[in-house]
Motif scaffolding. Sequence first.
Motif, PDB file in Angstrom:
ATOM      1  N   UNK A   1       0.826  -1.127   0.123  1.00  0.00           N
ATOM      2  CA  UNK A   1      -0.078  -0.031  -0.007  1.00  0.00           C
ATOM      3  C   UNK A   1       0.871   1.315   0.240  1.00  0.00           C
ATOM      4  N   UNK A   2       0.458   2.136  -0.819  1.00  0.00           N
ATOM      5  CA  UNK A   2       1.328   3.449  -0.856  1.00  0.00           C
ATOM      6  C   UNK A   2       1.542   4.318   0.426  1.00  0.00           C
ATOM      7  N   UNK A   3       2.318   4.644   0.878  1.00  0.00           N
ATOM      8  CA  UNK A   3       2.262   5.476   2.049  1.00  0.00           C
ATOM      9  C   UNK A   3       1.632   6.343   2.042  1.00  0.00           C
ATOM     10  N   UNK A   4       1.105   7.239   1.156  1.00  0.00           N
ATOM     11  CA  UNK A   4       0.425   8.209   1.159  1.00  0.00           C
ATOM     12  C   UNK A   4      -1.070   7.809   1.353  1.00  0.00           C
ATOM     13  N   UNK A   5      -1.775   6.618   0.905  1.00  0.00           N
ATOM     14  CA  UNK A   5      -3.063   6.378   1.397  1.00  0.00           C
ATOM     15  C   UNK A   5      -2.997   6.004   2.885  1.00  0.00           C
ATOM     16  N   UNK A   6      -1.937   5.276   3.458  1.00  0.00           N
ATOM     17  CA  UNK A   6      -2.089   5.059   4.707  1.00  0.00           C
ATOM     18  C   UNK A   6      -2.039   6.588   5.432  1.00  0.00           C
ATOM     19  N   UNK A   7      -1.075   7.405   5.032  1.00  0.00           N
ATOM     20  CA  UNK A   7      -1.197   8.586   5.727  1.00  0.00           C
ATOM     21  C   UNK A   7      -2.235   9.442   5.839  1.00  0.00           C
ATOM     22  N   UNK A   8      -3.021   9.451   4.847  1.00  0.00           N
ATOM     23  CA  UNK A   8      -4.320  10.215   4.579  1.00  0.00           C
ATOM     24  C   UNK A   8      -5.389   9.546   5.306  1.00  0.00           C
ATOM     25  N   UNK A   9      -5.598   8.099   5.222  1.00  0.00           N
ATOM     26  CA  UNK A   9      -6.720   7.518   6.282  1.00  0.00           C
ATOM     27  C   UNK A   9      -6.185   7.784   7.602  1.00  0.00           C
ATOM     28  N   UNK A  10      -5.344   7.748   8.048  1.00  0.00           N
ATOM     29  CA  UNK A  10      -4.634   8.096   9.501  1.00  0.00           C
ATOM     30  C   UNK A  10      -5.099   9.574   9.875  1.00  0.00           C
ATOM     31  N   UNK A  11      -4.549  10.392   8.812  1.00  0.00           N
ATOM     32  CA  UNK A  11      -5.185  11.864   9.169  1.00  0.00           C
ATOM     33  C   UNK A  11      -6.733  12.252   9.187  1.00  0.00           C
ATOM     34  N   UNK A  12      -7.526  11.284   8.174  1.00  0.00           N
ATOM     35  CA  UNK A  12      -8.759  11.465   8.380  1.00  0.00           C
ATOM     36  C   UNK A  12      -9.631  10.840   9.508  1.00  0.00           C
ATOM     37  N   UNK A  13      -8.983   9.595   9.717  1.00  0.00           N
ATOM     38  CA  UNK A  13      -9.800   9.033  11.034  1.00  0.00           C
ATOM     39  C   UNK A  13      -9.411   9.871  12.352  1.00  0.00           C
ATOM     40  N   UNK A  14      -8.170  10.382  12.587  1.00  0.00           N
ATOM     41  CA  UNK A  14      -7.840  11.107  13.502  1.00  0.00           C
ATOM     42  C   UNK A  14      -8.693  12.476  13.616  1.00  0.00           C
ATOM     43  N   UNK A  15      -8.723  13.341  12.358  1.00  0.00           N
ATOM     44  CA  UNK A  15      -9.509  14.435  12.503  1.00  0.00           C
ATOM     45  C   UNK A  15     -11.030  14.108  12.872  1.00  0.00           C
ATOM     46  N   UNK A  16     -11.448  13.075  12.039  1.00  0.00           N
ATOM     47  CA  UNK A  16     -12.965  12.873  12.430  1.00  0.00           C
ATOM     48  C   UNK A  16     -13.495  12.329  13.676  1.00  0.00           C
ATOM     49  N   UNK A  17     -12.467  11.758  14.461  1.00  0.00           N
ATOM     50  CA  UNK A  17     -12.478  11.161  15.773  1.00  0.00           C
ATOM     51  C   UNK A  17     -12.409  12.509  16.893  1.00  0.00           C
ATOM     52  N   UNK A  18     -11.567  13.367  16.401  1.00  0.00           N
ATOM     53  CA  UNK A  18     -11.100  14.597  17.343  1.00  0.00           C
ATOM     54  C   UNK A  18     -12.465  15.527  17.068  1.00  0.00           C
ATOM     55  N   UNK A  19     -13.189  15.354  16.015  1.00  0.00           N
ATOM     56  CA  UNK A  19     -14.391  16.080  15.633  1.00  0.00           C
ATOM     57  C   UNK A  19     -15.505  15.674  16.648  1.00  0.00           C
ATOM     58  N   UNK A  20     -15.717  14.250  16.664  1.00  0.00           N
ATOM     59  CA  UNK A  20     -16.632  13.349  17.391  1.00  0.00           C
ATOM     60  C   UNK A  20     -16.424  13.774  18.922  1.00  0.00           C
ATOM     61  N   UNK A  21     -15.242  13.751  19.450  1.00  0.00           N
ATOM     62  CA  UNK A  21     -14.889  14.207  20.828  1.00  0.00           C
ATOM     63  C   UNK A  21     -15.322  15.410  21.001  1.00  0.00           C
ATOM     64  N   UNK A  22     -14.757  16.498  20.069  1.00  0.00           N
ATOM     65  CA  UNK A  22     -15.301  17.979  20.392  1.00  0.00           C
ATOM     66  C   UNK A  22     -16.795  18.133  20.447  1.00  0.00           C
ATOM     67  N   UNK A  23     -17.546  17.579  19.631  1.00  0.00           N
ATOM     68  CA  UNK A  23     -18.928  17.487  19.497  1.00  0.00           C
ATOM     69  C   UNK A  23     -19.551  16.770  20.644  1.00  0.00           C
ATOM     70  N   UNK A  24     -19.074  15.854  21.388  1.00  0.00           N
ATOM     71  CA  UNK A  24     -19.399  15.230  22.457  1.00  0.00           C
ATOM     72  C   UNK A  24     -19.204  16.231  23.928  1.00  0.00           C
ATOM     73  N   UNK A  25     -18.166  16.745  23.822  1.00  0.00           N
ATOM     74  CA  UNK A  25     -17.876  17.654  24.957  1.00  0.00           C
ATOM     75  C   UNK A  25     -18.209  19.055  24.844  1.00  0.00           C
ATOM     76  N   UNK A  26     -18.616  19.538  23.536  1.00  0.00           N
ATOM     77  CA  UNK A  26     -19.159  20.923  23.602  1.00  0.00           C
ATOM     78  C   UNK A  26     -20.163  21.264  24.432  1.00  0.00           C
ATOM     79  N   UNK A  27     -21.194  20.392  24.664  1.00  0.00           N
ATOM     80  CA  UNK A  27     -22.291  20.986  25.573  1.00  0.00           C
ATOM     81  C   UNK A  27     -21.918  21.134  26.957  1.00  0.00           C
ATOM     82  N   UNK A  28     -20.556  20.542  27.381  1.00  0.00           N
ATOM     83  CA  UNK A  28     -20.314  20.710  28.601  1.00  0.00           C
ATOM     84  C   UNK A  28     -19.163  21.867  28.853  1.00  0.00           C
TER      85      UNK A  28
END
Length: 134
Positions: A1-28
């Motif tokens: 697998x090209x390294x760029x595919x792996x890096x982009x998916x890791x970046x996307x997963x991290x960003x999306x999960x950080x967003x989910x945590x942000x959305x969960x904690x924002x009401x608090x």
Amino acid sequence: MPRSHSLLDRLGATGALVCAVHCALLPLLIAALPSIGVAAWLGDGFEVGFVLFASLFGLAVLMWSYRRHRVLRALALLLPGLAVLWVGILYTPLHHSLLPHAVAMTFGGTLVGLAHIANLRLNHRHVHGPACAH
């Protein structure tokens, strides 16, 4: 697998999960925003921009990878996740309801993050062979 595919998916997963945590904690943290002075920075424009970026980035990376592995599993997580995020922003009654909005955005962000993780695993398992489409 090209390294760029792996890096982009890791970046996307991290960003999306950080967003989910942000959305969960924002009401608090919503009560503290005026005293911190970042309410204008974290306003509707930021949220729309972030969801637009997540949509374009996620679709580009997953479509690029789909050409390699030909499995719809990651897209089957991404598309409903993006739909929930867009409904959470564009449907006014939901957007202005604090807890339902946070739940919708958390759920959508989690689905987007899981889509990137699924795509990462699909790309990792891809083996070039006679049935390879590229």
